[in-house]
Scaffold this active site. Structure first.
Site, PDB file in Angstrom:
ATOM      1  N   GLU A 136       8.594  -1.801   2.819  1.00 59.62           N
ATOM      2  CA  GLU A 136       8.494  -0.166   3.010  1.00 59.62           C
ATOM      3  C   GLU A 136       9.952   0.531   3.607  1.00 59.62           C
ATOM      4  O   GLU A 136       9.989   1.734   3.061  1.00 59.62           O
ATOM      5  CB  GLU A 136       7.090   0.267   3.486  1.00 59.62           C
ATOM      6  CG  GLU A 136       5.999   0.160   2.529  1.00 59.62           C
ATOM      7  CD  GLU A 136       5.421  -0.906   2.464  1.00 59.62           C
ATOM      8  OE1 GLU A 136       6.016  -2.124   2.633  1.00 59.62           O
ATOM      9  OE2 GLU A 136       4.173  -0.941   1.798  1.00 59.62           O
ATOM     10  N   ILE A 137      10.086  -0.165   4.698  1.00 62.01           N
ATOM     11  CA  ILE A 137      11.158   0.431   5.459  1.00 62.01           C
ATOM     12  C   ILE A 137      12.454   0.473   4.616  1.00 62.01           C
ATOM     13  O   ILE A 137      13.121   1.566   4.847  1.00 62.01           O
ATOM     14  CB  ILE A 137      11.506  -0.454   6.614  1.00 62.01           C
ATOM     15  CG1 ILE A 137      12.221   0.219   7.583  1.00 62.01           C
ATOM     16  CG2 ILE A 137      12.186  -1.763   6.197  1.00 62.01           C
ATOM     17  CD1 ILE A 137      12.402  -0.491   8.896  1.00 62.01           C
TER      18      ILE A 137
END
Length: 257
Positions: A136-137
């Site tokens: 996700e980052i």
């Protein structure tokens, strides 16, 4: 069996229900329709006496699920956060609330929401193609739901490694660190998952149900709280414009390939 599904395919192997994530052209990416259909289908399993176990897998030979559909998420803004997270909570809860065995056959990539779906199953079997990631980052979003599940199952240090580096973990390491319970040949992956589910289903069903219920009770408060945190983090991220930019750039690059 539920008909007219757009993103899932259901099959029966005797008393085992196979649920295929069915968006192979986009690596079975999770969108709103899939979240809703997972919730609808799996919420009926406990009441169906003809089903003794569930196997969750993906259509095609490339991915279990590559995670959230970025084309959908790139169009979001902070106003979408609550609905997005509530749909996710219902889909995840439908897996958590299963009183019957649920095994993931991880056929290829399981990333982000795909990894999280696999982690919610009781056991996971993969093959040499299996690669798992919490990325996700890289999409401009905080790793909230994924980091919670990874911390719950594998501890803070492992969760930070996978969430902050967003690296892909190859199948052998997946097995070593517990992301997978077993590795088998790609040609027999689904059959191996069915066998694992059938073996679990041999346990006395009442005791199995009570044991799973206790695990849910032990973790329910954290599970509920993480969705409140995720909603606020999604709002904060989208306010910066970073996820929209990162995702749109990724989609544009992919379109040129």
């Amino acid at each position: 069996m539920i008909n007219n599904l757009q993103t899932l395919v259901l099959e029966r192997r005797s008393d085992v229900l196979l649920v295929f994530l069915n968006r192979p052209k986009c690596l079975n990416a999770v969108n709103a329709t899939m979240r809703t259909e997972l919730s609808t289908v799996l919420s009926t399993v406990n009441g169906d006496k003809s089903i003794r176990a569930v196997v969750l897998t993906g259509k095609g030979d490339r991915a279990f699920s590559a995670g959230q559909d970025l084309e959908e998420a790139a169009s979001f803004d902070r106003r979408n956060a609550k609905v997005w997270m509530e749909q996710t909570r219902l889909a995840f809860s439908a897996i958590r609330n299963l009183d019957k065995p649920c095994v993931a056959a991880v056929n290829g990539i399981a990333a982000g929401a795909g990894l999280q779906l696999a982690l919610l199953c009781d056991l996971r079997v993969g093959d040499a193609r299996t690669r798992m990631s919490q990325p996700e980052i890289k999409a401009g979003l905080g790793s909230i739901l994924g980091s919670y599940l990874l911390t719950l199952y594998f501890g803070l240090a492992r969760s930070m490694d996978l969430s902050l580096t967003a690296r892909f973990v190859e199948s052998e390491e997946c097995l070593q660190i517990g992301l997978l319970n077993r590795i088998t040949d790609a040609n027999t992956l689904t059959d191996a998952a069915i066998k694992m589910a059938e073996e679990l289903a041999l346990q006395p069903p009442g005791a199995f149900r009570l044991t799973k219920r206790r695990y849910r009770q032990e973790t329910q408060e954290g599970f509920e709280n993480v969705f409140s945190a995720a909603t606020e983090c999604v709002r904060e991220a989208y306010d910066t414009g970073e996820p929209q930019t990162v995702m749109s750039n990724f989609i544009a690059r992919r379109g040129k390939e």
